[in-house]
Write a protein that holds these residues in place. Structure first.
Motif, PDB file in Angstrom:
ATOM      1  N   GLU A  49       0.814  -1.216   0.000  1.00 45.84           N
ATOM      2  CA  GLU A  49       0.000   0.000   0.000  1.00 45.84           C
ATOM      3  C   GLU A  49       0.850   1.270   0.000  1.00 45.84           C
ATOM      4  O   GLU A  49       0.544   2.235  -0.689  1.00 45.84           O
ATOM      5  CB  GLU A  49      -0.950   0.006   1.205  1.00 45.84           C
ATOM      6  N   ASN A  50       1.921   1.276   0.794  1.00 47.80           N
ATOM      7  CA  ASN A  50       2.775   2.468   0.905  1.00 47.80           C
ATOM      8  C   ASN A  50       4.010   2.404   0.004  1.00 47.80           C
ATOM      9  O   ASN A  50       4.862   3.291   0.057  1.00 47.80           O
ATOM     10  CB  ASN A  50       3.203   2.677   2.356  1.00 47.80           C
ATOM     11  N   LEU A  51       4.108   1.335  -0.799  1.00 45.14           N
ATOM     12  CA  LEU A  51       5.232   1.132  -1.722  1.00 45.14           C
ATOM     13  C   LEU A  51       6.568   1.205  -0.991  1.00 45.14           C
ATOM     14  O   LEU A  51       7.479   1.944  -1.368  1.00 45.14           O
ATOM     15  CB  LEU A  51       5.181   2.136  -2.873  1.00 45.14           C
ATOM     16  N   LYS A  52       6.693   0.365   0.076  1.00 51.27           N
ATOM     17  CA  LYS A  52       7.924   0.329   0.861  1.00 51.27           C
ATOM     18  C   LYS A  52       8.379  -1.105   1.064  1.00 51.27           C
ATOM     19  O   LYS A  52       7.566  -2.028   1.135  1.00 51.27           O
ATOM     20  CB  LYS A  52       7.714   0.979   2.226  1.00 51.27           C
ATOM     21  N   ILE A  53       9.695  -1.269   1.145  1.00 55.25           N
ATOM     22  CA  ILE A  53      10.298  -2.553   1.494  1.00 55.25           C
ATOM     23  C   ILE A  53      11.167  -2.304   2.713  1.00 55.25           C
ATOM     24  O   ILE A  53      12.029  -1.419   2.698  1.00 55.25           O
ATOM     25  CB  ILE A  53      11.146  -3.121   0.338  1.00 55.25           C
ATOM     26  N   GLU A  54      10.924  -3.082   3.753  1.00 57.71           N
ATOM     27  CA  GLU A  54      11.644  -2.924   5.020  1.00 57.71           C
ATOM     28  C   GLU A  54      11.588  -1.477   5.509  1.00 57.71           C
ATOM     29  O   GLU A  54      12.553  -0.947   6.055  1.00 57.71           O
ATOM     30  CB  GLU A  54      13.102  -3.375   4.888  1.00 57.71           C
ATOM     31  N   GLY A  55      10.466  -0.809   5.264  1.00 55.56           N
ATOM     32  CA  GLY A  55      10.272   0.556   5.724  1.00 55.56           C
ATOM     33  C   GLY A  55      10.916   1.625   4.846  1.00 55.56           C
ATOM     34  O   GLY A  55      10.840   2.807   5.148  1.00 55.56           O
ATOM     35  N   ARG A  56      11.542   1.224   3.750  1.00 56.16           N
ATOM     36  CA  ARG A  56      12.184   2.184   2.842  1.00 56.16           C
ATOM     37  C   ARG A  56      11.356   2.327   1.579  1.00 56.16           C
ATOM     38  O   ARG A  56      10.892   1.339   1.016  1.00 56.16           O
ATOM     39  CB  ARG A  56      13.586   1.710   2.460  1.00 56.16           C
ATOM     40  N   LYS A  57      11.179   3.565   1.130  1.00 52.37           N
ATOM     41  CA  LYS A  57      10.412   3.800  -0.096  1.00 52.37           C
ATOM     42  C   LYS A  57      11.146   3.186  -1.290  1.00 52.37           C
ATOM     43  O   LYS A  57      12.367   3.058  -1.301  1.00 52.37           O
ATOM     44  CB  LYS A  57      10.161   5.291  -0.305  1.00 52.37           C
ATOM     45  N   VAL A  58      10.372   2.802  -2.297  1.00 51.66           N
ATOM     46  CA  VAL A  58      10.913   2.169  -3.495  1.00 51.66           C
ATOM     47  C   VAL A  58      10.876   3.188  -4.630  1.00 51.66           C
ATOM     48  O   VAL A  58       9.827   3.763  -4.933  1.00 51.66           O
ATOM     49  CB  VAL A  58      10.121   0.902  -3.875  1.00 51.66           C
ATOM     50  N   ILE A  59      12.009   3.412  -5.253  1.00 57.58           N
ATOM     51  CA  ILE A  59      12.165   4.372  -6.342  1.00 57.58           C
ATOM     52  C   ILE A  59      12.372   3.606  -7.651  1.00 57.58           C
ATOM     53  O   ILE A  59      13.091   2.611  -7.678  1.00 57.58           O
ATOM     54  CB  ILE A  59      13.398   5.276  -6.107  1.00 57.58           C
ATOM     55  N   GLY A  60      11.768   4.070  -8.722  1.00 57.84           N
ATOM     56  CA  GLY A  60      12.004   3.485 -10.041  1.00 57.84           C
ATOM     57  C   GLY A  60      10.925   2.548 -10.530  1.00 57.84           C
ATOM     58  O   GLY A  60      11.099   1.895 -11.560  1.00 57.84           O
ATOM     59  N   LEU A  61       9.816   2.460  -9.829  1.00 60.34           N
ATOM     60  CA  LEU A  61       8.711   1.616 -10.286  1.00 60.34           C
ATOM     61  C   LEU A  61       7.982   2.308 -11.425  1.00 60.34           C
ATOM     62  O   LEU A  61       7.886   3.533 -11.473  1.00 60.34           O
ATOM     63  CB  LEU A  61       7.732   1.343  -9.139  1.00 60.34           C
ATOM     64  N   VAL A  62       7.441   1.521 -12.359  1.00 60.44           N
ATOM     65  CA  VAL A  62       6.716   2.054 -13.507  1.00 60.44           C
ATOM     66  C   VAL A  62       5.382   2.627 -13.027  1.00 60.44           C
ATOM     67  O   VAL A  62       4.625   1.954 -12.323  1.00 60.44           O
ATOM     68  CB  VAL A  62       6.494   0.959 -14.571  1.00 60.44           C
ATOM     69  N   SER A  63       5.106   3.853 -13.413  1.00 57.57           N
ATOM     70  CA  SER A  63       3.883   4.532 -13.013  1.00 57.57           C
ATOM     71  C   SER A  63       2.656   3.744 -13.471  1.00 57.57           C
ATOM     72  O   SER A  63       2.553   3.330 -14.624  1.00 57.57           O
ATOM     73  CB  SER A  63       3.858   5.941 -13.622  1.00 57.57           C
ATOM     74  N   GLY A  64       1.726   3.539 -12.552  1.00 54.71           N
ATOM     75  CA  GLY A  64       0.516   2.783 -12.853  1.00 54.71           C
ATOM     76  C   GLY A  64       0.640   1.303 -12.564  1.00 54.71           C
ATOM     77  O   GLY A  64      -0.362   0.595 -12.483  1.00 54.71           O
ATOM     78  N   LYS A  65       1.853   0.796 -12.431  1.00 52.87           N
ATOM     79  CA  LYS A  65       2.083  -0.631 -12.167  1.00 52.87           C
ATOM     80  C   LYS A  65       2.874  -0.839 -10.879  1.00 52.87           C
ATOM     81  O   LYS A  65       3.470  -1.888 -10.683  1.00 52.87           O
ATOM     82  CB  LYS A  65       2.851  -1.262 -13.330  1.00 52.87           C
ATOM     83  N   GLU A  66       2.863   0.167 -10.004  1.00 44.45           N
ATOM     84  CA  GLU A  66       3.679   0.126  -8.802  1.00 44.45           C
ATOM     85  C   GLU A  66       3.363  -1.074  -7.912  1.00 44.45           C
ATOM     86  O   GLU A  66       4.268  -1.814  -7.509  1.00 44.45           O
ATOM     87  CB  GLU A  66       3.530   1.411  -7.972  1.00 44.45           C
ATOM     88  N   LYS A  67       2.085  -1.291  -7.612  1.00 46.63           N
ATOM     89  CA  LYS A  67       1.690  -2.366  -6.690  1.00 46.63           C
ATOM     90  C   LYS A  67       1.996  -3.741  -7.275  1.00 46.63           C
ATOM     91  O   LYS A  67       2.424  -4.646  -6.564  1.00 46.63           O
ATOM     92  CB  LYS A  67       0.219  -2.232  -6.323  1.00 46.63           C
ATOM     93  N   GLU A  68       1.777  -3.884  -8.565  1.00 47.24           N
ATOM     94  CA  GLU A  68       2.083  -5.153  -9.233  1.00 47.24           C
ATOM     95  C   GLU A  68       3.588  -5.423  -9.213  1.00 47.24           C
ATOM     96  O   GLU A  68       4.024  -6.531  -8.911  1.00 47.24           O
ATOM     97  CB  GLU A  68       1.586  -5.097 -10.682  1.00 47.24           C
ATOM     98  N   MET A  69       4.359  -4.381  -9.497  1.00 42.29           N
ATOM     99  CA  MET A  69       5.815  -4.545  -9.550  1.00 42.29           C
ATOM    100  C   MET A  69       6.411  -4.801  -8.168  1.00 42.29           C
ATOM    101  O   MET A  69       7.292  -5.646  -8.023  1.00 42.29           O
ATOM    102  CB  MET A  69       6.468  -3.312 -10.170  1.00 42.29           C
TER     103      MET A  69
END
Length: 181
Positions: A49-69
């Motif tokens: 939901e918040n696009l984070k891994i181990e509490g760190r934001k994830v940069i570089g995900l394709v717009s519109g496909k963030e949750k899937e990626m």
């Protein structure tokens, strides 16, 4: 067959046999000689939901496909507390005796994705001072596990030449256009 034909046939046969044995021989590398080049994939806590891994934001995900990626993402390193020591050691090794001081200011920690790979990284501002107290600052992205620089910008450029000293470089005459060659 003549003696000459026998020699040629023997040489051709020898070359064929040597080639056959070399090409058919399977060389099995020893474990001590070869390291696996595939990154080790580790499991991390993913907040879709918040696009984070181990509490760190994830940069570089394709717009519109963030949750899937982010649900399929594979991070190939693990953050450590000693990345800054490794970075400073590398900078001091490169700077040699002329490097007097290294100051690092951490800006951000995040997961950087590019070309299907994801890494925990640190964004850092590095300030270095040389033995003449000349200071320069640049920015780097650093691997959070190894401290290796992944990307840098605002690179310092040192020009050791003072134009007031009437500095001259002798040009090799072979490369000089006025020699007529």
């Amino acid at each position: 067959m003549t003696s000459r034909n026998l020699k040629i046939t023997a040489i051709v046969l020898a070359i064929c046999l040597i080639s056959y044995f070399i090409l058919s021989q399977k060389i099995i590398p020893q474990e001590s000689q070869v390291t696996e080049s595939k990154p080790e994939v580790k499991k991390f806590k993913i907040d879709i939901e918040n696009l984070k891994i181990e509490g760190r934001k994830v940069i570089g995900l394709v717009s519109g496909k963030e949750k899937e990626m982010i649900s399929k993402i594979k991070v190939s390193n693990r953050p450590t507390d000693h990345w800054d020591d490794s970075l400073e050691e590398a900078l001091r090794t490169q700077g040699g005796e002329s490097l007097k001081e290294v100051v690092m200011k951490s800006v951000d920690s995040f997961v950087w994705t590019e070309n299907g790979m994801a890494l925990f990284v640190e964004s850092v501002i590095v300030t270095i001072k040389n033995s003449r107290n000349e200071e320069t600052t640049f920015r780097v992205l650093v691997d959070s596990q190894t401290g290796k620089i992944l990307k840098n910008w605002d690179q310092p450029i040192y020009d050791p030449v003072n134009p007031r000293d009437n500095f001259k470089i002798k040009i090799d005459p072979r490369y000089h256009s006025e020699t007529g060659h």
